[in-house]
Write a protein that holds these residues in place. Sequence first.
Motif, PDB file in Angstrom:
ATOM      1  N   GLY A  16       0.808  -1.215   0.000  1.00  0.00           N
ATOM      2  CA  GLY A  16       0.000   0.000   0.000  1.00  0.00           C
ATOM      3  C   GLY A  16       0.839   1.262   0.000  1.00  0.00           C
ATOM      4  O   GLY A  16       1.607   1.505   0.919  1.00  0.00           O
ATOM      5  N   GLU A  39       1.930  -1.576  -4.661  1.00  0.00           N
ATOM      6  CA  GLU A  39       0.700  -0.776  -4.754  1.00  0.00           C
ATOM      7  C   GLU A  39      -0.145  -1.287  -5.902  1.00  0.00           C
ATOM      8  O   GLU A  39       0.327  -1.442  -7.010  1.00  0.00           O
ATOM      9  CB  GLU A  39       1.066   0.701  -4.971  1.00  0.00           C
ATOM     10  N   ALA A  48      -7.156   6.290   0.402  1.00  0.00           N
ATOM     11  CA  ALA A  48      -7.608   7.334   1.333  1.00  0.00           C
ATOM     12  C   ALA A  48      -6.747   8.585   1.241  1.00  0.00           C
ATOM     13  O   ALA A  48      -7.228   9.696   1.413  1.00  0.00           O
ATOM     14  CB  ALA A  48      -7.572   6.795   2.755  1.00  0.00           C
ATOM     15  N   SER A  49      -5.478   8.400   0.941  1.00  0.00           N
ATOM     16  CA  SER A  49      -4.547   9.519   1.076  1.00  0.00           C
ATOM     17  C   SER A  49      -4.665  10.568  -0.014  1.00  0.00           C
ATOM     18  O   SER A  49      -4.025  11.598   0.059  1.00  0.00           O
ATOM     19  CB  SER A  49      -3.113   8.988   1.107  1.00  0.00           C
ATOM     20  N   SER A  53      -8.029  16.767   4.411  1.00  0.00           N
ATOM     21  CA  SER A  53      -8.095  18.211   4.699  1.00  0.00           C
ATOM     22  C   SER A  53      -6.719  18.852   4.764  1.00  0.00           C
ATOM     23  O   SER A  53      -6.618  20.061   4.898  1.00  0.00           O
ATOM     24  CB  SER A  53      -8.801  18.473   6.037  1.00  0.00           C
ATOM     25  N   ILE A  55      -4.474  18.913   7.057  1.00  0.00           N
ATOM     26  CA  ILE A  55      -4.092  19.543   8.326  1.00  0.00           C
ATOM     27  C   ILE A  55      -3.051  18.675   9.024  1.00  0.00           C
ATOM     28  O   ILE A  55      -3.218  17.465   9.152  1.00  0.00           O
ATOM     29  CB  ILE A  55      -5.312  19.728   9.250  1.00  0.00           C
ATOM     30  N   LEU A 180      -1.764  -7.112  -4.192  1.00  0.00           N
ATOM     31  CA  LEU A 180      -1.396  -8.306  -3.440  1.00  0.00           C
ATOM     32  C   LEU A 180      -2.568  -9.278  -3.479  1.00  0.00           C
ATOM     33  O   LEU A 180      -3.690  -8.925  -3.107  1.00  0.00           O
ATOM     34  CB  LEU A 180      -1.076  -7.969  -1.987  1.00  0.00           C
ATOM     35  N   ILE A 342      -6.104   3.556  10.023  1.00  0.00           N
ATOM     36  CA  ILE A 342      -5.526   4.900  10.189  1.00  0.00           C
ATOM     37  C   ILE A 342      -6.549   5.873   9.616  1.00  0.00           C
ATOM     38  O   ILE A 342      -6.449   6.330   8.485  1.00  0.00           O
ATOM     39  CB  ILE A 342      -4.160   5.022   9.477  1.00  0.00           C
ATOM     40  N   GLY A 346      -4.021  10.177   9.523  1.00  0.00           N
ATOM     41  CA  GLY A 346      -2.855   9.496   8.954  1.00  0.00           C
ATOM     42  C   GLY A 346      -1.839  10.404   8.311  1.00  0.00           C
ATOM     43  O   GLY A 346      -0.641  10.100   8.300  1.00  0.00           O
ATOM     44  N   SER A 348      -0.957  13.279   9.393  1.00  0.00           N
ATOM     45  CA  SER A 348      -0.151  13.831  10.487  1.00  0.00           C
ATOM     46  C   SER A 348       0.733  12.764  11.124  1.00  0.00           C
ATOM     47  O   SER A 348       1.858  13.035  11.523  1.00  0.00           O
ATOM     48  CB  SER A 348      -1.061  14.419  11.571  1.00  0.00           C
TER      49      SER A 348
HETATM   50  C1  LIG Z   1     -12.133  13.289   4.295  1.00  0.00           C
HETATM   51  C2  LIG Z   1     -10.839  13.039   4.970  1.00  0.00           C
HETATM   52  C3  LIG Z   1     -10.170  14.077   5.631  1.00  0.00           C
HETATM   53  C4  LIG Z   1      -8.968  13.834   6.285  1.00  0.00           C
HETATM   54  N1  LIG Z   1      -8.265  14.866   6.843  1.00  0.00           N
HETATM   55  C5  LIG Z   1      -7.051  14.630   7.428  1.00  0.00           C
HETATM   56  C6  LIG Z   1      -6.262  15.683   7.935  1.00  0.00           C
HETATM   57  O1  LIG Z   1      -6.604  16.855   7.820  1.00  0.00           O
HETATM   58  N2  LIG Z   1      -5.103  15.387   8.557  1.00  0.00           N
HETATM   59  C7  LIG Z   1      -4.663  14.111   8.679  1.00  0.00           C
HETATM   60  O2  LIG Z   1      -3.615  13.910   9.270  1.00  0.00           O
HETATM   61  N3  LIG Z   1      -5.356  13.096   8.161  1.00  0.00           N
HETATM   62  C8  LIG Z   1      -6.540  13.326   7.535  1.00  0.00           C
HETATM   63  N4  LIG Z   1      -7.253  12.294   6.993  1.00  0.00           N
HETATM   64  C9  LIG Z   1      -6.802  10.936   7.179  1.00  0.00           C
HETATM   65  C10 LIG Z   1      -5.768  10.457   6.222  1.00  0.00           C
HETATM   66  O3  LIG Z   1      -6.065  10.865   4.911  1.00  0.00           O
HETATM   67  C11 LIG Z   1      -5.718   8.942   6.313  1.00  0.00           C
HETATM   68  O4  LIG Z   1      -5.524   8.578   7.638  1.00  0.00           O
HETATM   69  C12 LIG Z   1      -4.592   8.387   5.498  1.00  0.00           C
HETATM   70  O5  LIG Z   1      -4.686   8.806   4.176  1.00  0.00           O
HETATM   71  C13 LIG Z   1      -4.578   6.881   5.547  1.00  0.00           C
HETATM   72  O6  LIG Z   1      -3.480   6.462   4.776  1.00  0.00           O
HETATM   73  P1  LIG Z   1      -3.134   4.958   4.524  1.00  0.00           P
HETATM   74  O7  LIG Z   1      -1.810   4.970   3.860  1.00  0.00           O
HETATM   75  O8  LIG Z   1      -3.323   4.189   5.750  1.00  0.00           O
HETATM   76  O9  LIG Z   1      -4.262   4.440   3.529  1.00  0.00           O
HETATM   77  P2  LIG Z   1      -4.461   4.641   1.955  1.00  0.00           P
HETATM   78  O10 LIG Z   1      -4.136   5.987   1.550  1.00  0.00           O
HETATM   79  O11 LIG Z   1      -5.800   4.111   1.630  1.00  0.00           O
HETATM   80  O12 LIG Z   1      -3.353   3.704   1.328  1.00  0.00           O
HETATM   81  C14 LIG Z   1      -3.512   2.349   1.143  1.00  0.00           C
HETATM   82  C15 LIG Z   1      -2.990   1.961  -0.212  1.00  0.00           C
HETATM   83  O13 LIG Z   1      -3.003   0.554  -0.308  1.00  0.00           O
HETATM   84  C16 LIG Z   1      -3.365   0.171  -1.593  1.00  0.00           C
HETATM   85  N5  LIG Z   1      -3.863  -1.193  -1.542  1.00  0.00           N
HETATM   86  C17 LIG Z   1      -5.029  -1.618  -0.997  1.00  0.00           C
HETATM   87  N6  LIG Z   1      -5.153  -2.945  -1.153  1.00  0.00           N
HETATM   88  C18 LIG Z   1      -4.040  -3.374  -1.786  1.00  0.00           C
HETATM   89  C19 LIG Z   1      -3.595  -4.650  -2.232  1.00  0.00           C
HETATM   90  N7  LIG Z   1      -4.321  -5.752  -2.061  1.00  0.00           N
HETATM   91  N8  LIG Z   1      -2.420  -4.719  -2.886  1.00  0.00           N
HETATM   92  C20 LIG Z   1      -1.666  -3.597  -3.086  1.00  0.00           C
HETATM   93  N9  LIG Z   1      -2.051  -2.383  -2.683  1.00  0.00           N
HETATM   94  C21 LIG Z   1      -3.222  -2.262  -2.042  1.00  0.00           C
HETATM   95  C22 LIG Z   1      -4.400   1.197  -1.971  1.00  0.00           C
HETATM   96  O14 LIG Z   1      -4.544   1.290  -3.356  1.00  0.00           O
HETATM   97  C23 LIG Z   1      -3.862   2.464  -1.343  1.00  0.00           C
HETATM   98  O15 LIG Z   1      -3.067   3.211  -2.228  1.00  0.00           O
HETATM   99  C24 LIG Z   1      -8.449  12.534   6.312  1.00  0.00           C
HETATM  100  C25 LIG Z   1      -9.109  11.509   5.632  1.00  0.00           C
HETATM  101  C26 LIG Z   1     -10.273  11.764   4.929  1.00  0.00           C
HETATM  102  C27 LIG Z   1     -10.906  10.690   4.134  1.00  0.00           C
END
Ligand SMILES: Cc1cc2nc3c(=O)[nH]c(=O)nc-3n(C[C@H](O)[C@H](O)[C@H](O)COP(=O)(O)OP(=O)(O)OC[C@H]3O[C@@H](n4cnc5c(N)ncnc54)[C@H](O)[C@@H]3O)c2cc1C
Lengths: 466, 408
Positions: A16, A39, A48-49, A53, A55, A180, A342, A346, A348
């Motif tokens: 991911g 990825e 999600a990323s 917002s 922040i 994966l 997360i 996430g 931050s």
């Molecule tokens: C509306 C909104 C507002 C937010 N505002 C803030 C903020 O202001 N400040 C802050 O700190 N956080 C904020 N967040 C939270 C933050 O965006 C998330 O916590 C963070 O993006 C999570 O990241 P991640 O890497 O865990 O997940 P993701 O970004 O979802 O990354 C996971 C990755 O794994 C990949 N993947 C999934 N399954 C597989 C597989 N089987 N094989 C290979 N790859 C795979 C996906 O394609 C994806 O790219 C906000 C979130 C949202 C939705």
Amino acid sequence: MLQTPHPELYDVAIIGAGVVGCAVARRFALAGAKVVLIEKGADILSGASKANSAILHTGFDAPPDSLELELIRAGREEYLEIHESLNLALMKTGALICAWSGEDAEKLEEIEKQGRANGVAELRLLSASSARETMPGLAGRLVAALEVEGEHIIDPWSAPLAYLTQAVALGARFLRGAELLNGTFGGGWTLQTTNGAVRASAVVNAAGLYGDVVDQRLGFTAEFRIKPRKGQFVVLDKAACRHVPRIVLPVPTATTKGIVVCPTAFGNVLIGPTAEEQEDRVRATVETGTLRTLLQRGAEIVPALADIPVTAVYAGLRPATEEKAYRIFARPEKRAITLGGIRSTGLSAALGLAQHAMKLHAAFGEKFDAPPLIPKVSVPNLTETLERDWQRPDHGEIVCHCELVTRREIEAAMASPVPPGDFGGLRRRTRAGMGHCQGFYCNARLAAMTKGQLATSLAAGEQGKQ
Amino acid sequence: MSTVADVIVVGGGPAGVAAAVELRRRGVKHVTIVDREPHLGGATRHCSHSPFGMREFGRLYFGAAYGRRLERAAAAAGVEVLTGHSVVSLGEQGALTVTSPRGVDMMSAKRVVIATGARETPRSARFISGDRPVGVITTGTLQSYAAFHGLMPFRRPLIVGSELVSYSALLTCLAHGARPVAMVEPNPYALARAPFTWLPRLAGIPFHCGAELIDIVGQNRVEAAKIRLENGTVQTLACDGVLLTGCFTPESALLLRSLQGVAPGSAGPAIDQDGRMQNPAYFAGGNVLRAVETAGWSFREGRRVGAAVAEDLARGTAGEAPVTVGFDSPIKLVVPGLLRRNGLATPAFQDFQLRFERRVRGCLSLELNGREVWSRKALWLPERRILVPIPPAAFKAGSVHFRFTEES
Ligand SMILES: Cc1cc2nc3c(=O)[nH]c(=O)nc-3n(C[C@H](O)[C@H](O)[C@H](O)COP(=O)(O)OP(=O)(O)OC[C@H]3O[C@@H](n4cnc5c(N)ncnc54)[C@H](O)[C@@H]3O)c2cc1C
Ligand SMILES: Cc1cc2nc3c(=O)[nH]c(=O)nc-3n(C[C@H](O)[C@H](O)[C@H](O)COP(=O)(O)OP(=O)(O)OC[C@H]3O[C@@H](n4cnc5c(N)ncnc54)[C@H](O)[C@@H]3O)c2cc1C
């Protein structure tokens, strides 16, 4: 399966490439590990990323004594340390938690107390008039506010890109278009993906919205279930930014942090996000009625916003679970770490999560040799806080007029160590097409410039990049 | 580096070129056109199927050929042309920040004419529901694909809208091998007139009035669009693009972000009867004033504004505060929206230009100092030009207002 087109043995495979996966890749690469980041999307930030917002939180309202709080604080601290060397933006806007009723005003003290308990020092209770001195655009019906000095705005796309770019400069491999499918552990991991097999000693699940699914595919019983929570946003024209110099937060309710009005590092103003539970992990749709409500809410908070045109709308899915807390698990016997759930902090906490993953990994008893030299890496600045390319000579020409994106910037992105895999990726690396005309003037040009180089080509009848 | 001119014209479409040429014709020495594109012509450059130029040049040109004709006209008149130069911000006294391949320059002039044209409203600002895949674009973009790059963004789009430009979009599709799956208009009637409205039927393409686009589906590229027909039934159309046509809006971001702002309603600069803005160093003409007129109209308007600027330069600035023209809803806009007592002897605008927001029957009247001086009852249609002669007394009036009384 004997198919092994990627026969090298990696120390760590990260599943991911969201902000968390990118940060983890960087941390392990800095420690000297041989890293592969897997990825399924055509680019980083496919989940999600890509939509938040932006922040950089202090953690003032995080659950006390939680791991989330600890990692937000660690992540924020590291960001503040490294952002300059990576050329990443930091807008020290501070936030105002605004009470719009007497009832809300009473809660501010409670929030302040929790903030202090959480180790956030720069908190100040303000009367309505002193709050409006720091931000005259706030509606007159403001009752009181709590100022949180340390809440900052960053560039949510360049930060993870910088993390991965640094990892790649240290030898990490970024494998995209690789979902994966399953993993088996027999002393080491063999991971089957849609883009070949990968062997690694340890695995980190950072699959965001698919964290539970990936755990299952690795052969674990998932300890949690992802329950996506959608957030929709409206982005206003840059004319709005003079009215919104600070982050404006409402007093949170039991269920949601509420609608935020805040500046972006690109000079716009955001209104959002909503918090809508849904089953679907794929579709992050925007909806006419919700967008209208957001716009109205924004104008109730900062009345001048009523006259400002809309630039963009978007929606993101938070990888929430049945619990509020991060869902982090280490399975030393299988050298596996899950960074799950997360949810909404996430961006931050990513660098903190990466430190934490490193710590958990230490217990696996594997050691790396730190690289003798850390190459200097920096990413192009897209924000209004630092000099932009259009301000420098020899930029070629302006391709995207609204966001003043130069030809040199687009060419540099296409030729960069982690080039965009799809149009969204190009937009996030350059801002091309993200302005008020949304591509009216530049989309055709971008189609010609990126011909054959993106997974989904802009022009029809053309084979996308494989 | 800093360039000083008598007049800088921002935008080299029909309006800007006409203004610049007229300024030179009237003896203004240093006139510069600044345009961010590589060639003059503005929006006409990608309109390969529309004839331009009959009234201004006495013959017909298509697409880029009209732009080349404008380039020749500018050169012949001795206008300095800076293409590939983007104006980034407007300062108080006619000082502009410009970026070009050389980097950032400051330019200034005694008068500045804004002629930055109009564009269509994108999907985002229309708040259309659904996913956000590749393939949701406007007519201007489609025509740029076809005219400048020999590309097409889709093969089977859904077309949204029924303004003139919507039929032009349909023709562009058909001419380049794309076959629209349907054409929908949210209003219960088509916005353009016959015979254009016959086109879809002639081409065998379903045309639905009163039909709304309610969902766009697709993760990478558009896969389907859902429409709700007038009778309430929902149809899912498999398609690979959504073509959003019309809903023009002035390209006025520069003004919006400067101290000048834009006028409510038109979303373009507020101008007086000479094309002069609140800040008397600035003028404007062409489609940036209001969406949307033809290229020919914009050309003629630009020429009149050019003449006014030349006269203004000779006479000296009209510094006095203007009177704002008020208007009732559902009037969408009034141009000019300002009137000045000490304007030029022959104003650049002889008529008020009005538009309505929706189809409405009723009495439109003009009041000066609260007294009605003009009125007309009619069925008023959106996206149609309405002209009301500016009575000379209006320039002296303390209040000028367009009233509207709707008939039930
Ligand atoms: C509306 C909104 C507002 C937010 N505002 C803030 C903020 O202001 N400040 C802050 O700190 N956080 C904020 N967040 C939270 C933050 O965006 C998330 O916590 C963070 O993006 C999570 O990241 P991640 O890497 O865990 O997940 P993701 O970004 O979802 O990354 C996971 C990755 O794994 C990949 N993947 C999934 N399954 C597989 C597989 N089987 N094989 C290979 N790859 C795979 C996906 O394609 C994806 O790219 C906000 C979130 C949202 C939705
Ligand atoms: C898709 C589409 C189809 C149309 N079809 C027809 C048709 O069939 N028939 C018809 O008569 N009319 C048509 N029109 C309308 C008409 O062609 C244009 O609106 C007309 O060109 C208006 O002239 P203008 O000079 O006001 O603006 P434009 O022609 O739009 O010119 C504006 C110029 O300003 C420049 N500019 C803008 N901002 C800046 C800046 N910051 N710095 C430097 N330069 C800048 C632009 O590059 C552009 O060249 C169409 C318009 C569009 C968009």
